[in-house]
Design a protein around this motif. Sequence first.
Motif, PDB file in Angstrom:
ATOM      1  N   ASN A   2       0.825  -1.194   0.000  1.00  0.00           N
ATOM      2  CA  ASN A   2       0.000   0.000   0.000  1.00  0.00           C
ATOM      3  C   ASN A   2       0.863   1.249   0.000  1.00  0.00           C
ATOM      4  O   ASN A   2       1.901   1.300   0.639  1.00  0.00           O
ATOM      5  N   GLN A   3       0.387   2.262  -0.692  1.00  0.00           N
ATOM      6  CA  GLN A   3       1.126   3.517  -0.780  1.00  0.00           C
ATOM      7  C   GLN A   3       0.198   4.672  -0.444  1.00  0.00           C
ATOM      8  O   GLN A   3       0.077   5.632  -1.171  1.00  0.00           O
ATOM      9  N   TRP A  55     -11.273   0.169  -4.962  1.00  0.00           N
ATOM     10  CA  TRP A  55      -9.830   0.405  -4.865  1.00  0.00           C
ATOM     11  C   TRP A  55      -9.449   1.462  -5.889  1.00  0.00           C
ATOM     12  O   TRP A  55     -10.012   1.526  -6.970  1.00  0.00           O
ATOM     13  N   ARG A  57      -5.811   3.364  -7.659  1.00  0.00           N
ATOM     14  CA  ARG A  57      -4.369   3.546  -7.790  1.00  0.00           C
ATOM     15  C   ARG A  57      -4.165   4.869  -8.507  1.00  0.00           C
ATOM     16  O   ARG A  57      -4.501   5.002  -9.686  1.00  0.00           O
ATOM     17  N   HIS A  59      -1.646   8.495  -9.194  1.00  0.00           N
ATOM     18  CA  HIS A  59      -0.317   9.104  -9.174  1.00  0.00           C
ATOM     19  C   HIS A  59      -0.472  10.559  -9.598  1.00  0.00           C
ATOM     20  O   HIS A  59      -0.901  10.843 -10.719  1.00  0.00           O
ATOM     21  N   ARG A  66       1.462   9.324  -4.437  1.00  0.00           N
ATOM     22  CA  ARG A  66       0.712   8.158  -4.912  1.00  0.00           C
ATOM     23  C   ARG A  66      -0.291   7.698  -3.856  1.00  0.00           C
ATOM     24  O   ARG A  66      -0.078   7.875  -2.658  1.00  0.00           O
ATOM     25  N   ASP A  68      -2.569   3.984  -3.332  1.00  0.00           N
ATOM     26  CA  ASP A  68      -2.827   2.636  -3.837  1.00  0.00           C
ATOM     27  C   ASP A  68      -3.466   1.838  -2.707  1.00  0.00           C
ATOM     28  O   ASP A  68      -2.769   1.193  -1.921  1.00  0.00           O
ATOM     29  N   ASP A  69      -4.807   1.891  -2.614  1.00  0.00           N
ATOM     30  CA  ASP A  69      -5.454   1.265  -1.471  1.00  0.00           C
ATOM     31  C   ASP A  69      -6.970   1.276  -1.664  1.00  0.00           C
ATOM     32  O   ASP A  69      -7.493   1.901  -2.589  1.00  0.00           O
ATOM     33  N   GLN A 112     -10.811   2.623 -14.033  1.00  0.00           N
ATOM     34  CA  GLN A 112      -9.561   1.890 -13.852  1.00  0.00           C
ATOM     35  C   GLN A 112      -9.756   0.399 -14.133  1.00  0.00           C
ATOM     36  O   GLN A 112      -8.896  -0.246 -14.734  1.00  0.00           O
ATOM     37  N   PRO A 120      -1.122   2.917 -12.294  1.00  0.00           N
ATOM     38  CA  PRO A 120      -1.986   3.917 -11.666  1.00  0.00           C
ATOM     39  C   PRO A 120      -2.519   4.914 -12.694  1.00  0.00           C
ATOM     40  O   PRO A 120      -1.908   5.135 -13.739  1.00  0.00           O
TER      41      PRO A 120
END
Length: 201
Positions: A2-3, A55, A57, A59, A66, A68-69, A112, A120
């Motif tokens: 995760n980010q 979810w 993603r 950027h 970022r 991502d989660d 997405q 992303p």
Amino acid sequence: MNQRVIPSHTHGSGPPLARRGLLRLALGAGIGAVTAVRGTGAAAAPIPAPATQRWLRLHNTVTGERFDDLYWDGGRPVPDALASIDWLLRDHHCDRCARMDVDLLHRLSDLQARLPAHGPIEVLSGYRTAETNRRLVASGIGASPRSLHMEARAVDIRAPGVPARTLYRAALASGPGGVGGYLRRRFVHLDTGPERRWLGR
């Protein structure tokens, strides 16, 4: 891995908002809620009920940040994830953010899932303050004086490895609202305003 981007402080479109305040806003969002943000008041297109889990993603190509989660889990918003997305999609000219329209995030999530590439979504522009939008209008790049970016209901995006025309077509199928294709500049505009389609320069 995760980010999730967690800001140390965030600012709203009016008085400065601490991250704790944004989390309270997120907790009050409710299932399927559309956040009211000051702006033009353009009618929103109806959005289908969201999935149990969603979810994203993302950027931000300007700041490099970022996300991502999961931002939606068990049919409910994930408050700290929404706060992170709000910060990532802030007006970077002044580091101010607003509560992004959750239905816009759902459209991005649906989009997405339709893309052939799994990278992303690159965000070029998210929320804009009225001052920033006025400067963009004056610069002659084609920004609208009544832009839904000022209501936190619009994003300009790219997808690495996906041609702009393919991204535009996928966006058309991602749900009701506005979709603009700027194919020569290789980005797509997505919003939750009235349903409309266009190709720009």
